[in-house]
Design an enzyme around this catalytic site. Structure first.
Site, PDB file in Angstrom:
ATOM      1  N   HIS A  24      -6.649   4.224  -1.820  1.00 43.69           N
ATOM      2  CA  HIS A  24      -6.067   4.154  -3.170  1.00 43.69           C
ATOM      3  C   HIS A  24      -6.294   5.472  -3.913  1.00 43.69           C
ATOM      4  O   HIS A  24      -5.399   5.981  -4.585  1.00 43.69           O
ATOM      5  CB  HIS A  24      -6.716   3.030  -3.985  1.00 43.69           C
ATOM      6  CG  HIS A  24      -6.418   1.636  -3.509  1.00 43.69           C
ATOM      7  ND1 HIS A  24      -7.387   0.733  -3.178  1.00 43.69           N
ATOM      8  CD2 HIS A  24      -5.235   0.991  -3.331  1.00 43.69           C
ATOM      9  CE1 HIS A  24      -6.828  -0.419  -2.825  1.00 43.69           C
ATOM     10  NE2 HIS A  24      -5.518  -0.285  -2.896  1.00 43.69           N
ATOM     11  N   ARG A  97       1.216   2.995   4.158  1.00 46.97           N
ATOM     12  CA  ARG A  97       0.290   3.508   5.178  1.00 46.97           C
ATOM     13  C   ARG A  97       0.938   3.586   6.543  1.00 46.97           C
ATOM     14  O   ARG A  97       0.638   4.461   7.343  1.00 46.97           O
ATOM     15  CB  ARG A  97      -0.941   2.595   5.276  1.00 46.97           C
ATOM     16  CG  ARG A  97      -1.852   2.667   4.091  1.00 46.97           C
ATOM     17  CD  ARG A  97      -2.791   1.508   4.077  1.00 46.97           C
ATOM     18  NE  ARG A  97      -2.045   0.252   3.975  1.00 46.97           N
ATOM     19  CZ  ARG A  97      -2.587  -0.928   3.735  1.00 46.97           C
ATOM     20  NH1 ARG A  97      -3.890  -1.028   3.588  1.00 46.97           N
ATOM     21  NH2 ARG A  97      -1.839  -2.018   3.636  1.00 46.97           N
TER      22      ARG A  97
END
Ligand code: PNS
Length: 180
Positions: A24, A97
């Protein structure tokens, strides 16, 4: 000629953040290269059973970014696009991702666009070293005795240790054989 507006662009980075991970953080930092402010927005979701309460998740992000005024923390419930409008953001940031993330993110983005076409979603890719990091795996690894020092900010690791009653790895005496 009028000067372009400065210091005003705001992007919302929504999520569960249970807890915030270095993946994050990587996305927040990339967001700050493009936008003046990034507001992490934690979804209040009564249907989920989080490890950390909303207040704790807010505090962990605040502590992580105590020296970065361009990163803000907030909570929201209801529709994300409505929240974005309320706070004056026109952009939503989401991290991708792997290809496996893409399908759901794509669906969510198109739905959000349908709900409010004036809000744009920007996908950002974290560094490869974070492509396999998720809050769920961090919790699982920690619960099973693995080290998460490289996966989460120090405040989160400390809080995980408190929650599970384990000592911080840095507080433990060094293993003379160098084992981790
Ligand atoms: O970290 P997460 O759990 O992947 O975040 C998901 C989140 C919070 C971005 C998503 O669940 C969300 O935006 N929820 C708010 C409700 C909403 O707007 N739903 C419609 C999305 S198309």
């Amino acid at each position: 000629m009028d000067k372009p507006e400065q210091g005003r662009s705001l992007a919302v980075f929504p999520g569960s953040f249970d807890p915030i991970t270095n993946g994050h953080l990587d996305i927040v930092e990339r967001g700050l290269r493009i936008f003046d402010r990034v507001r992490t927005a934690i979804l209040i979701n009564p249907e989920k059973k989080p490890l950390f309460s909303i207040d704790e998740r807010v505090r962990l992000i605040q502590d992580t970014y105590s020296h970065e005024p361009r990163v803000e923390v907030d909570t929201f419930s209801g529709l994300l696009v409505d929240y974005a409008v309320k706070v004056g953001a026109t952009v939503i940031i989401r991290g991708i991702r792997a290809i496996s993330d893409f399908e759901f993110e794509f669906q969510m983005t198109l739905m959000n666009r349908r709900l409010n076409p004036s809000i744009e979603t920007v996908f950002m890719m974290p560094a490869e070293s974070y492509s396999y990091v998720s809050s769920r795996l961090v919790k699982e690894i920690f619960q099973l005795g693995g080290r998460v020092s490289d996966l989460v900010p120090p405040v989160v690791e400390r809080r995980l240790c408190e929650v599970y009653g384990t000592p911080m790895p840095s507080d433990q005496p060094e293993d003379p054989q160098g084992n981790q």
